[in-house]
Design a protein around this motif. Structure first.
Motif, PDB file in Angstrom:
ATOM      1  N   ARG A  74      -4.981  -3.768 -10.100  1.00 11.73           N
ATOM      2  CA  ARG A  74      -4.122  -3.782 -11.280  1.00 11.73           C
ATOM      3  C   ARG A  74      -4.453  -4.973 -12.161  1.00 11.73           C
ATOM      4  O   ARG A  74      -4.867  -6.034 -11.687  1.00 11.73           O
ATOM      5  CB  ARG A  74      -2.654  -3.806 -10.886  1.00 11.73           C
TER       6      ARG A  74
ATOM      7  N   TYR B 168       0.836  -1.198   0.000  1.00 12.51           N
ATOM      8  CA  TYR B 168       0.000   0.000   0.000  1.00 12.51           C
ATOM      9  C   TYR B 168       0.873   1.252   0.000  1.00 12.51           C
ATOM     10  O   TYR B 168       1.549   1.560   0.992  1.00 12.51           O
ATOM     11  CB  TYR B 168      -0.902  -0.012   1.225  1.00 12.51           C
TER      12      TYR B 168
ATOM     13  N   ASP C  23      -6.157  -0.792  -4.095  1.00 15.70           N
ATOM     14  CA  ASP C  23      -5.090  -0.819  -5.099  1.00 15.70           C
ATOM     15  C   ASP C  23      -5.420  -1.970  -6.058  1.00 15.70           C
ATOM     16  O   ASP C  23      -5.435  -3.133  -5.650  1.00 15.70           O
ATOM     17  CB  ASP C  23      -3.740  -1.050  -4.420  1.00 15.70           C
TER      18      ASP C  23
ATOM     19  N   LYS D 273      -9.123   6.054  -2.897  1.00 18.78           N
ATOM     20  CA  LYS D 273      -9.137   6.241  -1.449  1.00 18.78           C
ATOM     21  C   LYS D 273     -10.058   7.393  -1.048  1.00 18.78           C
ATOM     22  O   LYS D 273     -10.446   8.230  -1.849  1.00 18.78           O
ATOM     23  CB  LYS D 273      -7.739   6.485  -0.916  1.00 18.78           C
TER      24      LYS D 273
ATOM     25  N   SER E  68      -6.852  -4.338  -0.726  1.00 21.14           N
ATOM     26  CA  SER E  68      -7.501  -3.247  -0.006  1.00 21.14           C
ATOM     27  C   SER E  68      -6.989  -3.187   1.418  1.00 21.14           C
ATOM     28  O   SER E  68      -6.646  -4.201   2.023  1.00 21.14           O
ATOM     29  CB  SER E  68      -9.024  -3.421  -0.013  1.00 21.14           C
TER      30      SER E  68
ATOM     31  N   SER F 168      -9.057   2.096   1.343  1.00 23.05           N
ATOM     32  CA  SER F 168      -8.202   2.311   0.177  1.00 23.05           C
ATOM     33  C   SER F 168      -8.135   1.049  -0.656  1.00 23.05           C
ATOM     34  O   SER F 168      -8.148  -0.066  -0.129  1.00 23.05           O
ATOM     35  CB  SER F 168      -6.786   2.712   0.620  1.00 23.05           C
TER      36      SER F 168
ATOM     37  N   GLN G 215       6.006   2.956  -8.182  1.00 24.99           N
ATOM     38  CA  GLN G 215       5.088   3.864  -7.513  1.00 24.99           C
ATOM     39  C   GLN G 215       5.693   5.257  -7.356  1.00 24.99           C
ATOM     40  O   GLN G 215       5.046   6.269  -7.652  1.00 24.99           O
ATOM     41  CB  GLN G 215       4.707   3.298  -6.140  1.00 24.99           C
TER      42      GLN G 215
ATOM     43  N   GLN H 259      -5.632   3.380  -8.043  1.00 21.33           N
ATOM     44  CA  GLN H 259      -5.588   3.562  -6.594  1.00 21.33           C
ATOM     45  C   GLN H 259      -6.764   4.467  -6.217  1.00 21.33           C
ATOM     46  O   GLN H 259      -6.958   5.516  -6.814  1.00 21.33           O
ATOM     47  CB  GLN H 259      -4.266   4.189  -6.159  1.00 21.33           C
TER      48      GLN H 259
ATOM     49  N   TYR I 265      -3.449   0.350 -13.731  1.00 28.99           N
ATOM     50  CA  TYR I 265      -3.381   0.402 -12.275  1.00 28.99           C
ATOM     51  C   TYR I 265      -4.372   1.453 -11.795  1.00 28.99           C
ATOM     52  O   TYR I 265      -4.498   2.530 -12.384  1.00 28.99           O
ATOM     53  CB  TYR I 265      -1.988   0.809 -11.783  1.00 28.99           C
TER      54      TYR I 265
END
Length: 850
Positions: free
Chosen positions: A791, A590, A789, A754, A783, A787, A613, A752, A750
């Motif tokens: 992909r 994360y 993530d 939140k 998760s 949040s 990232q 993200q 990807y």
């Protein structure tokens, strides 16, 4: 990606220079993405090998790891260029991880101080690092299983280190090996002679010599033996690789000769074939200390090898026994073709046998050493083992297999009194044809030769090249079919380059057979009439069915592919799994986690994840900084009320000079157009609640931390095939990154996601809804709290764009949806309804529109 040309010799506008700087960052970023994709693909290849039946060897693992190292080093340097000195600690962290990878790959560790000699009765397999696998397994068989193993002792790795250091040899050995070209056999022989001469001229240190003499005397006193066999047991021999036949064994050694013969075993570590084997597998010589077993000599009436499963047809439920008269050396070096017995594993009943004419045997001389002698005429066609002896051998072999839990290859000898002794055991690598082979029409093919023994299945084709001795090896061409009258030292040096191997004598138990299986070279040994083939003649070898056909037939070769039979005890598989443990696990999950740091990178995958990232973050933050935004960015004119600021990384500054807006039709980025099309399909929604109603639904953290509500800007950094978008819609932050090139191996999406405006339980329900929908699209979802993530990788360009359109729709569909998700039933209803609207499930009759 297309890079726009810059005219030379002209003064640039400030915007042009700034855009060129941004584009240079983007070019570096794209090179990082490419390297990252290659690393992930390489890790995926290793994972498939570890969990499947595909063939691989140590060279493949080492080559793949070498490529991964180079790619990660490039990724780190690009990361430092993008982000500055804050990322320089990545170099040191990667160096630490890489040292762990190397240790896992070699399985070696520093030689630890200990005794110079250790009795077999005091050894078990846990002492492999001290005395080598061959010695340790003999100790295991003797002390743990109580099986009949000749008395003896091991001369340890610490003893070898002491010998090398006392004579200051390591530096001279390293220097000699550093210059050798393993592809040139004359060079191998020259270096070999030089190093062996150094060792043979060096004295055994007095304290080591005294320890060996004392242990020899103790064996003589215990067992009454006066003669010994001295056998190599190098670290990693019979463990990571077989090293079959690469090192030296000396039989029938008198007690007073033990010191001199020990030194000869050490020198035998550096024969030409052993040097090739060592260096071609990228071992460091200094990591493989030469231990030696000093074993009471067995005066064998017959000897051989037993395989607890057929190495070529492991599914048939038989043990395979190879046997000759006399000592086993002529079997192991391939000089003699052995008797062959097939014994059922259930009941140890003889199923089939094949006896050959045994014209000679090797026996012990009365004083020392060995010699060949004719087998009496009346014995030449007699079986070398009777059924009672076969039963005892088979029963003992299966007991060894049960103890280790994996199939074994076991050397044995029967003394003149008929007592059976085990001399060696090691894991057996199994190769097999696939369960179903493609049909190939062989009716029109001319069979040139047929017969012999399959020692490695498969097929290969090419021109015949004949060799008779090591002197011929330097002229062996690549991808030929090598034909030899008998095995001889040095053959291993050409195995990686040939298509197939044919040898007139020898059998399954020879060292040549073991090495052929290790290198996966289709091979037939014991093939009669081999002299009928001529050099340069094109042939196809079907080793699976022991036929040689005229001409080259690639379709037959493709049909005879072979597979590994996985085994938990396979040393090569252990190495791969050990290495993957340092490469593949992902611990940094994360990006918002405070532990998402350089210091917490524990694997190579962590390093690449961190760099990917952070590189996106660095590219985005530097590119969308307000000062640069005003000079190289534009705003998107759209009926959708999202304040979208865009930096077009593949547009010439002249294209945008004086412009502060672009229309949706002017979006040149394929992924951005697909994503924005999805947003437009849904249109801007009416919030489920307004005014006080919304405020009453907000969680306390949202009410306290919201900054400006819907007035926040969103940003996009775009290339023709790449996009990264930071989307701010109310209290939700979403980042979507995508690459949609014509090469599926490069492509990814990807996301993200939140924060949110409602209480935590409602935000969690929305997260569950999004996760379920993305899962149907092949996304992997992680998760933590509220949040997410997600992909998906390795998609076609079309598939990437389709998913981006769905993501765009989903962003609008779920905007402020958390306000409405009061319970799980409502959440489930919305999930099904959204999936129907997105075309991810067929609508039921009750919901179909007219």
């Amino acid at each position: 990606m297309r890079w726009l040309p810059w005219e030379s010799g002209k003064r640039r506008e400030p915007e042009a220079g700034l855009l060129r700087t941004v584009q240079s960052r983007f070019a570096g970023f794209l090179s990082l993405l490419d390297a990252n994709n290659r690393v992930l693909k390489a890790l995926g290849d290793l994972e498939k090998k570890a969990h499947g039946d595909q063939l691989y060897d140590l060279s493949f693992i080492r080559k793949t790891v070498k490529n991964i190292r180079a790619e990660v080093a490039q990724i780190i340097e690009v990361m430092i260029t993008l982000g500055g000195s804050d990322y320089e600690p990545l170099r040191a962290r990667f160096a630490e991880i890489d040292a762990e990878v190397e240790a896992a790959l070699t399985g070696t560790r520093p030689v630890l101080p200990g005794a110079f000699t250790i009795r077999f009765g005091e050894l078990g397999r846990e002492e492999v690092a001290y005395v080598g696998s061959k010695n340790a397994q003999l100790g295991e068989l003797r002390s743990k299983l109580g099986l009949r193993v000749p008395d003896g002792f091991a001369i340890s790795a610490w003893a070898y280190k002491h010998f090398i250091e006392a004579n200051d040899l390591q530096g001279r050995i390293d220097e000699a090996l550093a210059s050798v070209d393993v592809r040139k056999y004359p060079e191998l022989r020259e270096v070999s002679e030089s190093i062996q001469s150094m060792i043979l001229r060096s004295p055994v240190p007095p304290d080591l010599a005294d320890a060996i003499r004392k242990s020899v005397a103790e064996v003589v006193e215990r067992s009454g033996t006066t003669h010994f066999a001295l056998r190599s047991s190098a670290l990693s021999e019979d463990d990571l690789l077989t090293f079959a036949g690469q090192y030296r064994s000396i039989l029938n050694v008198r007690a007073d000769e033990a010191i001199d013969r020990y030194r000869e075993i050490l020198a035998g570590k550096f024969t030409p074939k052993a040097i090739f084997y060592l260096l071609s597998h990228a071992f460091r010589e200094s990591d493989l200390a030469m231990c030696v077993g000093c074993i009471s000599m067995v005066d064998a009436s017959s000897s051989g090898a037993v395989y607890t499963r057929d190495p070529v047809h492991p599914e048939d439920g038989c043990l395979v026994v190879n046997s000759i008269f006399g000592l086993g050396q002529l079997l192991m070096d391939g000089t003699l073709t052995p008797d062959l017995y097939r014994v059922r594993r259930d009941g140890c009943v003889l199923e089939a046998s094949r006896f050959v004419r045994k014209q000679e045997r090797m026996v012990m001389r009365s004083r020392a050493g060995t010699e060949r002698e004719p087998v009496p005429a009346e014995m030449q066609y007699a079986p070398s083992l009777n059924e009672t002896q076969l039963y005892e051998l088979s029963r003992m072999a299966l007991e060894v297999e049960r103890h280790y839990g994996v199939p074994q290859e076991i050397e044995w000898a029967m003394d003149q009194a008929g007592e059976l002794f085990l001399l060696q055991t090691r894991p057996l690598q199994l190769l097999a044809p696939p369960a179903s082979e493609p049909e190939v029409d062989l009716s029109g093919l001319e069979v040139l030769l047929s017969g012999g023994t399959t020692v490695c299945p498969g097929a290969g084709c090419g021109p015949v090249h004949r060799v008779v001795s090591s002197d011929d090896l330097s002229g062996v061409p690549d991808r030929c079919v090598l034909a030899a009258p008998r095995p001889f030292p040095g053959l291993v040096s050409v195995l990686p380059r040939i298509s197939a191997l044919l040898v007139e004598v020898g059998g399954l138990a020879s060292h040549t057979a073991t090495l052929a299986r290790e290198y996966h070279v289709p091979s037939i040994l014991g093939l009669p009439d081999l002299e009928n083939l001529t050099t340069g003649q094109p042939v196809t070898v079907d080793a699976t069915y022991t036929n040689v056909y005229a001409g080259e037939h690639p379709e037959l070769v493709r049909s005879r592919w072979i597979t590994r039979v996985p085994s938990e005890g396979d040393p090569l598989q252990r190495v791969l799994q050990r290495t993957l443990a340092c490469l593949s696990p992902l611990n940094l999950l994360y990006p918002s986690d405070p532990d998402f740091t350089i210091e917490n990178c524990g694997t190579v995958h962590d390093v690449t994840r961190f760099c990917h990232q952070k590189s996106v973050q660095e590219l985005f933050e530097k590119t969308t900084g307000l000062q640069e935004q005003r000079r190289v960015g534009v705003k998107l004119r759209s009926e959708i009320p999202i304040r979208m600021n865009i930096v077009c990384l593949e547009r010439d500054a002249a294209d945008l000079r004086g412009k502060r807006w672009i229309t949706e039709k002017q979006l040149a980025s394929l992924p951005m157009r697909a994503f924005w099309d999805g947003i437009k399909i849904e249109g801007w929604p009416v919030a489920p609640n307004t005014g006080r109603a919304i405020a009453s639904e907000l969680g306390p953290e949202s009410r306290a931390g919201a900054r400006g509500g819907f007035s926040e800007d969103s940003y996009a950094v775009l290339g023709r095939e790449y996009m990264v978008v930071s989307l701010r819609m109310g209290y939700h932050f979403t980042t979507v990154e995508a690459l949609s090139s014509p090469e599926p191996s490069k492509n990814f999406v990807y996301m993200q996601y939140k924060l949110g405006g409602a209480s935590l339980d409602r935000r969690m329900r929305r997260l569950r809804l999004i996760t379920q929908i993305l899962g149907t699209l092949g996304f992997r979802n992680l998760s933590e709290g509220d949040s997410l993530d997600s992909r998906v990788t390795y998609l076609s360009q079309e598939a990437v764009l389709e998913r981006l359109t769905i993501l765009g729709r989903l962003m609008i569909m779920t905007k402020q949806l958390d306000m409405a998700l009061r319970n799980d039933a409502i959440t489930d209803w919305y999930t099904k309804d959204f999936m129907r609207q997105l075309g991810l499930v067929a609508p039921s009759p009750a919901t179909q529109e007219d």
